[in-house]
Design a protein around this motif. Structure first.
Motif, mmCIF file in Angstrom:
data_model
loop_
_atom_site.group_PDB
_atom_site.id
_atom_site.type_symbol
_atom_site.label_atom_id
_atom_site.label_comp_id
_atom_site.label_asym_id
_atom_site.label_seq_id
_atom_site.Cartn_x
_atom_site.Cartn_y
_atom_site.Cartn_z
ATOM 1 N N ARG A 1 33.744 44.268 28.645
ATOM 2 C CA ARG A 1 34.240 43.175 29.508
ATOM 3 C C ARG A 1 33.200 42.064 29.652
ATOM 4 N NH1 ARG A 1 39.120 44.898 31.600
ATOM 5 N NH2 ARG A 1 39.267 47.154 31.701
ATOM 6 N N THR B 1 34.295 38.978 27.581
ATOM 7 C CA THR B 1 35.616 38.373 27.756
ATOM 8 C C THR B 1 35.404 36.960 28.304
ATOM 9 O OG1 THR B 1 35.716 39.404 29.950
ATOM 10 C CG2 THR B 1 36.847 40.540 28.159
ATOM 11 N N HIS C 1 40.094 37.394 34.586
ATOM 12 C CA HIS C 1 40.465 38.802 34.770
ATOM 13 C C HIS C 1 39.703 39.727 33.817
ATOM 14 C CE1 HIS C 1 43.577 37.464 37.474
ATOM 15 N NE2 HIS C 1 44.015 36.627 36.548
ATOM 16 N N THR D 1 39.942 40.208 30.566
ATOM 17 C CA THR D 1 40.967 40.936 29.821
ATOM 18 C C THR D 1 40.435 41.455 28.485
ATOM 19 O OG1 THR D 1 42.530 39.372 30.766
ATOM 20 C CG2 THR D 1 43.354 40.785 28.988
ATOM 21 N N ASP E 1 45.783 43.551 25.054
ATOM 22 C CA ASP E 1 46.981 42.709 25.022
ATOM 23 C C ASP E 1 48.080 43.525 24.346
ATOM 24 O OD1 ASP E 1 48.640 40.502 25.218
ATOM 25 O OD2 ASP E 1 47.148 39.110 24.421
#
Ligand code: SAH
Length: 229
Positions: free
Chosen positions: A39, A42, A46, A48, A51
């Motif tokens: 993370r 990213t 959020h 992310t 997906d």
């Protein structure tokens, strides 16, 4: 040896590798293990990392960008010369031979998949090898990475006695002989007399016979003589 592990659950990798022999290898510097949270690479609020899959279907797929950018940030110019493994239920089977091979490299990186898996482009972009630790499906690659790091670490020079490594299961076609320790009799079950006899040649013979029997029972077809006969 340095091993960099990339995951979205760092504690799942770190915990099993923070005890016992592997922890000692880390403290003495024989293993330099670093675990990174994907993370960190990213770009959205959020953070992310996954997906939905192109083409439809269940579950989520781990995005290519955080993985490639994380590998590049941590490994830099060494990325080209580093073996990069991706944990995958459909990968090449990890075994003692691969562990021995990996124990000879200076640097290793392992990317842990989660959910349905990883965007396949990671494999092409960084020249990664997909590795499976067995024919079953885990929730994520974190425990698989811990298994690989554990098996490789105990083969590094100075981590455990070379005698233990030469003799053990998977060193050759045979699994290891059974072990016994004190007391000599427990609830009426004696340890085999020969092991208490002090006759080293007899002990070696017995252990070899037992290894053959145990291999035949637990791993049928493994012995060359079984497949030929
Ligand atoms: N959809 C995948 C399974 C996903 S399991 C399939 O059918 O192959 C989620 C993640 O756990 C995988 O991406 C992988 O990183 C890890 N994993 C699951 N089983 C594994 C195994 N036997 N060996 C190594 N990694 C495994």
């Amino acid at each position: 040896m340095r091993i960099d592990v990339f995951t979205i659950f760092p504690a799942m990798v770190d915990a099993p590798l923070s005890e016992s022999i592997v922890q000692r290898a880390r403290t003495t510097g024989r293993l330099d293990l670093r675990v990174y949270d994907l993370r960190d690479w990213t770009h959205d609020r959020h953070r992310t990392v996954d997906d939905s899959p192109y083409g439809g279907g269940p579950g989520m797929v781990m995005k290519v960008a955080p993985i490639v950018e994380g590998l590049e940030a941590v490994l830099g110019v060494d990325l080209a010369s580093t073996r990069v493994l991706i944990t995958s239920a459909g990968g090449i089977p990890f075994d003692q031979g691969m562990a021995r091979d990996l124990a000879t490299v200076e640097r290793l990186a392992i990317v842990c998949g989660h959910y349905e898996g990883i965007d396949q482009r990671v494999v092409d972009l960084v020249g990664a090898e997909e590795v499976s630790i067995g024919d079953y499906v885990l929730t994520g690659g974190e425990l698989a990475a811990a298994v690989i790091v554990d098996a490789v670490t105990r083969l590094l020079p100075g981590v455990i006695s070379p005698d233990s490594i030469d003799d053990e299961s998977h060193a050759d076609d045979l699994v290891e002989y059974p072990h016994y320790t004190r007391p000599a009799v427990y609830r009426g079950h004696p340890a085999p007399d020969v092991l208490l006899s002090g006759d080293h040649a007899a002990v070696d013979r017995w252990r070899h016979e037992q290894a053959v029997l145990r291999t035949r029972r637990n791993r049928p077809g493994r012995l060359a003589t079984d497949t030929e006969g």
